[in-house]
Design a protein around this motif. Structure first.
Motif: not given
Length: 115
Positions: A65-68, A28-35, A4-12, A37-44
């Motif tokens: 879904a977020s765990l996946h 709300t869908t958060t994304f990890k990565g830049k430009g 399981l990827a660790s969660r940064p303090t903030s995400l776009p 290459r940004a991929k969905p990371f969590e869903i609220f």
């Protein structure tokens, strides 16, 4: 199982509002990565004017879904599993929203450009 990827303090993130037969759904869908290459990371998800059971279901679907996604799962597989689930469908802004899980799939598909 993948780590399981660790969660940064903030995400776009992007928040999308969809009308459903159970009320207005805010996803709300958060994304990890830049430009690109940004991929969905969590869903609220949150829904207004709905019962406690709907809120519990949304929380459960979003957590799984977020765990996946945080485990490196493919967003297209997630969309395939949620898309088309039907419960009191309704048309909203030219889109047939079949259920809350279907709305989550639609939002992921729309914002990640998955086919």
């Amino acid at each position: 199982m993948s780590k399981l990827a660790s969660r940064p303090t903030s995400l776009p993130s992007i928040t999308h509002c969809l009308s459903t037969s159970h009320g207005t759904l805010f996803l709300t869908t958060t994304f990890k990565g830049k430009g690109k290459r940004a991929k969905p990371f969590e869903i609220f998800g949150s829904i207004g004017k709905s019962g406690q059971c709907d809120r519990a279901t949304i929380e459960a679907v979003c957590r799984l879904a977020s765990l996946h996604l945080r485990s490196g799962g493919n967003v297209a597989h997630l969309i395939d599993q949620l898309q088309g689930i039907t419960c009191e469908p309704m048309w909203t802004e030219g889109t047939l929203v079949r259920s809350i899980p279907d709305a989550i799939a639609w939002s992921l598909k729309h914002f990640t450009k998955e086919k």
